[in-house]
Scaffold this motif. Sequence first.
Motif, PDB file in Angstrom:
ATOM      1  N   PRO A   1      -4.124  12.226   2.563  1.00 40.54           N
ATOM      2  CA  PRO A   1      -2.825  11.566   2.726  1.00 40.54           C
ATOM      3  C   PRO A   1      -2.219  11.032   1.436  1.00 40.54           C
ATOM      4  N   TYR A   2      -3.019  10.933   0.363  1.00 42.33           N
ATOM      5  CA  TYR A   2      -2.488  10.381  -0.888  1.00 42.33           C
ATOM      6  C   TYR A   2      -2.471  11.425  -1.996  1.00 42.33           C
TER       7      TYR A   2
ATOM      8  N   THR B   1       0.837  -1.189   0.000  1.00 44.55           N
ATOM      9  CA  THR B   1       0.000   0.000   0.000  1.00 44.55           C
ATOM     10  C   THR B   1       0.869   1.234   0.000  1.00 44.55           C
ATOM     11  N   ALA B   2       0.257   2.363  -0.264  1.00 44.15           N
ATOM     12  CA  ALA B   2       0.980   3.620  -0.342  1.00 44.15           C
ATOM     13  C   ALA B   2       1.154   4.225   1.046  1.00 44.15           C
ATOM     14  N   ASP B   3       2.309   4.841   1.269  1.00 38.45           N
ATOM     15  CA  ASP B   3       2.532   5.543   2.525  1.00 38.45           C
ATOM     16  C   ASP B   3       1.623   6.761   2.592  1.00 38.45           C
ATOM     17  N   PRO B   4       0.794   6.860   3.614  1.00 36.92           N
ATOM     18  CA  PRO B   4       0.039   8.097   3.788  1.00 36.92           C
ATOM     19  C   PRO B   4       0.962   9.210   4.268  1.00 36.92           C
ATOM     20  N   ARG B   5       0.619  10.433   3.911  1.00 32.71           N
ATOM     21  CA  ARG B   5       1.413  11.578   4.330  1.00 32.71           C
ATOM     22  C   ARG B   5       0.491  12.569   5.032  1.00 32.71           C
ATOM     23  N   PRO B   6       0.993  13.243   6.035  1.00 36.07           N
ATOM     24  CA  PRO B   6       0.127  14.121   6.830  1.00 36.07           C
ATOM     25  C   PRO B   6      -0.232  15.405   6.091  1.00 36.07           C
ATOM     26  N   THR B   7      -0.925  15.238   4.971  1.00 37.82           N
ATOM     27  CA  THR B   7      -1.374  16.382   4.178  1.00 37.82           C
ATOM     28  C   THR B   7      -2.839  16.653   4.486  1.00 37.82           C
ATOM     29  N   ALA B   8      -3.176  17.914   4.701  1.00 38.07           N
ATOM     30  CA  ALA B   8      -4.564  18.284   4.986  1.00 38.07           C
ATOM     31  C   ALA B   8      -4.784  19.736   4.605  1.00 38.07           C
ATOM     32  N   ASP B   9      -6.015  20.071   4.292  1.00 40.07           N
ATOM     33  CA  ASP B   9      -6.437  21.449   4.055  1.00 40.07           C
ATOM     34  C   ASP B   9      -7.427  21.834   5.136  1.00 40.07           C
ATOM     35  N   ILE B  10      -7.488  23.086   5.430  1.00 41.14           N
ATOM     36  CA  ILE B  10      -8.526  23.612   6.321  1.00 41.14           C
ATOM     37  C   ILE B  10      -9.543  24.327   5.444  1.00 41.14           C
ATOM     38  N   LEU B  11     -10.718  23.751   5.328  1.00 48.04           N
ATOM     39  CA  LEU B  11     -11.780  24.310   4.491  1.00 48.04           C
ATOM     40  C   LEU B  11     -12.982  24.636   5.359  1.00 48.04           C
ATOM     41  N   HIS B  12     -13.342  25.899   5.357  1.00 51.72           N
ATOM     42  CA  HIS B  12     -14.465  26.380   6.162  1.00 51.72           C
ATOM     43  C   HIS B  12     -14.312  25.952   7.624  1.00 51.72           C
ATOM     44  N   GLY B  13     -13.076  26.065   8.097  1.00 54.92           N
ATOM     45  CA  GLY B  13     -12.785  25.749   9.483  1.00 54.92           C
ATOM     46  C   GLY B  13     -12.675  24.277   9.805  1.00 54.92           C
TER      47      GLY B  13
ATOM     48  N   PRO C   1      -9.117   7.587  -9.402  1.00 53.72           N
ATOM     49  CA  PRO C   1      -9.016   6.162  -9.061  1.00 53.72           C
ATOM     50  C   PRO C   1      -7.712   5.807  -8.364  1.00 53.72           C
ATOM     51  N   ARG C   2      -6.609   6.512  -8.660  1.00 53.17           N
ATOM     52  CA  ARG C   2      -5.359   6.208  -7.958  1.00 53.17           C
ATOM     53  C   ARG C   2      -5.510   6.462  -6.455  1.00 53.17           C
ATOM     54  N   LYS C   3      -6.015   7.631  -6.106  1.00 53.00           N
ATOM     55  CA  LYS C   3      -6.151   7.977  -4.690  1.00 53.00           C
ATOM     56  C   LYS C   3      -7.192   7.102  -3.995  1.00 53.00           C
ATOM     57  N   MET C   4      -8.268   6.780  -4.714  1.00 51.43           N
ATOM     58  CA  MET C   4      -9.312   5.942  -4.122  1.00 51.43           C
ATOM     59  C   MET C   4      -8.774   4.546  -3.842  1.00 51.43           C
ATOM     60  N   CYS C   5      -7.987   4.032  -4.759  1.00 50.17           N
ATOM     61  CA  CYS C   5      -7.404   2.707  -4.563  1.00 50.17           C
ATOM     62  C   CYS C   5      -6.504   2.697  -3.331  1.00 50.17           C
ATOM     63  N   ALA C   6      -5.666   3.708  -3.184  1.00 42.14           N
ATOM     64  CA  ALA C   6      -4.770   3.771  -2.031  1.00 42.14           C
ATOM     65  C   ALA C   6      -5.554   3.830  -0.726  1.00 42.14           C
ATOM     66  N   ALA C   7      -6.635   4.615  -0.705  1.00 43.50           N
ATOM     67  CA  ALA C   7      -7.437   4.734   0.518  1.00 43.50           C
ATOM     68  C   ALA C   7      -8.109   3.412   0.859  1.00 43.50           C
ATOM     69  N   LEU C   8      -8.626   2.722  -0.128  1.00 43.06           N
ATOM     70  CA  LEU C   8      -9.287   1.439   0.117  1.00 43.06           C
ATOM     71  C   LEU C   8      -8.297   0.386   0.609  1.00 43.06           C
ATOM     72  N   LEU C   9      -7.114   0.344   0.034  1.00 37.33           N
ATOM     73  CA  LEU C   9      -6.121  -0.624   0.477  1.00 37.33           C
ATOM     74  C   LEU C   9      -5.714  -0.367   1.920  1.00 37.33           C
ATOM     75  N   ALA C  10      -5.603   0.910   2.295  1.00 36.48           N
ATOM     76  CA  ALA C  10      -5.234   1.233   3.670  1.00 36.48           C
ATOM     77  C   ALA C  10      -6.350   0.900   4.647  1.00 36.48           C
ATOM     78  N   ALA C  11      -7.606   0.994   4.199  1.00 35.67           N
ATOM     79  CA  ALA C  11      -8.746   0.747   5.088  1.00 35.67           C
ATOM     80  C   ALA C  11      -9.047  -0.724   5.264  1.00 35.67           C
ATOM     81  N   ASP C  12      -8.527  -1.570   4.380  1.00 37.96           N
ATOM     82  CA  ASP C  12      -8.838  -2.994   4.428  1.00 37.96           C
ATOM     83  C   ASP C  12      -8.138  -3.659   5.601  1.00 37.96           C
ATOM     84  N   GLY C  13      -8.902  -4.355   6.417  1.00 41.32           N
ATOM     85  CA  GLY C  13      -8.334  -5.032   7.566  1.00 41.32           C
ATOM     86  C   GLY C  13      -8.064  -6.490   7.340  1.00 41.32           C
TER      87      GLY C  13
END
Length: 692
Positions: free
Chosen positions: A30-31, A12-24, A635-647
């Motif tokens: 992360p991807y 799986t892809a390494d998540p990175r601590p990327t975030a935006d602040i939108l409307h507070g 689809p690239r980002k969605m795939c990475a998120a799904l792989l990380a969420a799979d237990g």
Amino acid sequence: MVRNRAPGAALTADPRPTADILHGRPVPDPYRWLESADSPETLRWLREREREYTREAASWPLRERMAELIRAFVATDLWSPPIHREGLAMATVRPSGSEHPRLVVLGDDGARRTLYDPAAEDPGGSTTLDAWEPGPGGRLVAVQTSSGGVERGTLRVLRTDTGTRVGPEVTGVRYSHVAWLPGGAPSFYYVRRDGARGVRGVWLRRVGDGAETLVHACTAPRTVPGVKVLGGRWLLVTESHGTGHRTDLWLADLAGADPARPLLRPVQVGPEAETEARLGPDGLLYLRTTLGAPWRRICAVSPEDPGTENWREIVPQDPGATLDAFAPMGSQRAAELLVVRTRLGISEASVHDARTGGALRAVELPGEGMASSPTDPAPDGSVYLAYADVATQQRVLRLPPGTGRTELWPPGSTPPPPAPEIGRTVLHCRSADGTRVPVTVFAAADTPAGAPTLLHAYGGFGRPRQFGFSATVLAWLSSGGRYAVAHVRGGGDAGREWHLAGSGRGKPRAVQDLVAAADALVSEGLCTRRRLCLSGGSAGGLLVLAAAAARPDLCEAVIASAPLADMARFELLGLGRMWTREFGTVADPDDFAALMSYSPYHRVLDSAARSPGQRFPRVLLTGFDGDTRTDAAHPRKMCAALLAADGEGGSPAALLRYERDVGHGPRAVSRAVGLAAEVHAFAAHRTGLCAR
């Protein structure tokens, strides 16, 4: 950059601590690094997805069988309706076994001559014929092509007698309308963006030397211009504000005027209505419009004074059936209108008196299917249209004036082979807010209850679901599966209000409609959860991912082809900036709240944080590196998120089938067959479908 999660589990892809602040509100992403399509780390990640996909696909039992069936079902000549010019007919045909349609010229004697063949220009198969428009005398034709799927291509003018090019080419053109001027030195209007000045508009171009003049500039942001010349005299300029939402129209009389400086008068400017205009043989302008008619009606007006205050209703709306297409036909003295309506995916066609609007006769269609693309009248007053149904490949029909009986065109062509008998039923479900949502279900006569079922939805841009031909669907049905379509809000299946109820801040309703449809199929005993696969592409891919993220127990599997997924950044990817009328904008706090309530990427990220071991449906995503509409970053980002969420170990939660040198639109037949066969073999594998 990738990491191992567990022995035997997918990389799986390494998540990175990327975030935006939108409307507070913090919005994690992360991807985001996967938005860089050609970075070394993204390419390494894609190579791992490719190995993973290849390994899994090799175990799908129906992979070759699906491809075999689909190839057999498409092995017919595929024609487009012809356009007539000065004794010639021009059309495209994809001969059986060919990779692409080619442009051909047919004489009065039926002789066929190839004018342009993309396969001859590019034997590799990545060039497609996107659009074409013959000149008024039939001596020249404008041809648009693109390569690698990017849909930004080349516009060239060819002589119809020799196929040789005339004048310089234009590059960077995207499915532009081409409207030829009558007589004089050959010139045409077309649509392009001036990169240097950032102006998008309508230009007049002289063929010989390529000299150009800007005729109309779009001043409103995020609009799409269009242009036609009607009857060789009237210049029609349009601006579309958000697909399926609003059209502005202007008309200019070219008779005795300078074509580079036409006096454009408003036909409809400002109202929230979608309108299309065509000229009748009686000289009147006919308009198919949602103005005052959510199911669409046809009005008539003199082009001399075309403002909305002068419109006269000819064919009223029919609540229950959307008026999807029309074409003037007949003669000046006996002008008629072909009217095509769609009622829950099935076309109904009739001919009306152009003066009174009264129905003259029903048009005999070959079955329960889709009639589309009616042409302007040929010299004899006939109209040509395409017809297809779930089990029958597209054919072209000629409708002569004065009759409702159609003829197969071209004369002597072979009709499609007999189709398997497929039954159609309609059931209704109740969405979360109590709205009654129809679901159409197709199955062969001997399909048992509980059979593996594909549930498809689109639900975007006001497009009604029409049941034309799909070799893939037919292969699924022939293998013993069931195929269902949810007519969710956001589409145009129940008129303009149905569209608007499922767009913008109402888009979550479309997701709820799809969830209700899936629940209804299970409660009716047509399938079980473990035998249900959701399927959708583009805006429909967004919908099926959102439904599965909201209800992970809803189904066994999901096919999401070229989907939208990250609704916090969709405006920054592909054509997303043009779709704020359909989905809303993150700049508006209320739109943002609605977007984040269903954004599949973020729903999965939130689910991963709440319950790391939660099992999602198995998901197959497709992405195309040439996709300029829904960027393949989704689809690239969605795939990475799904792989990380799979237990779970073993089979990965998500697979990504990633293709290069193709895009969102047409492709070579062999590549289309391969894609369709594999994604449906995945569905068969996950739901337990076995070939008959």
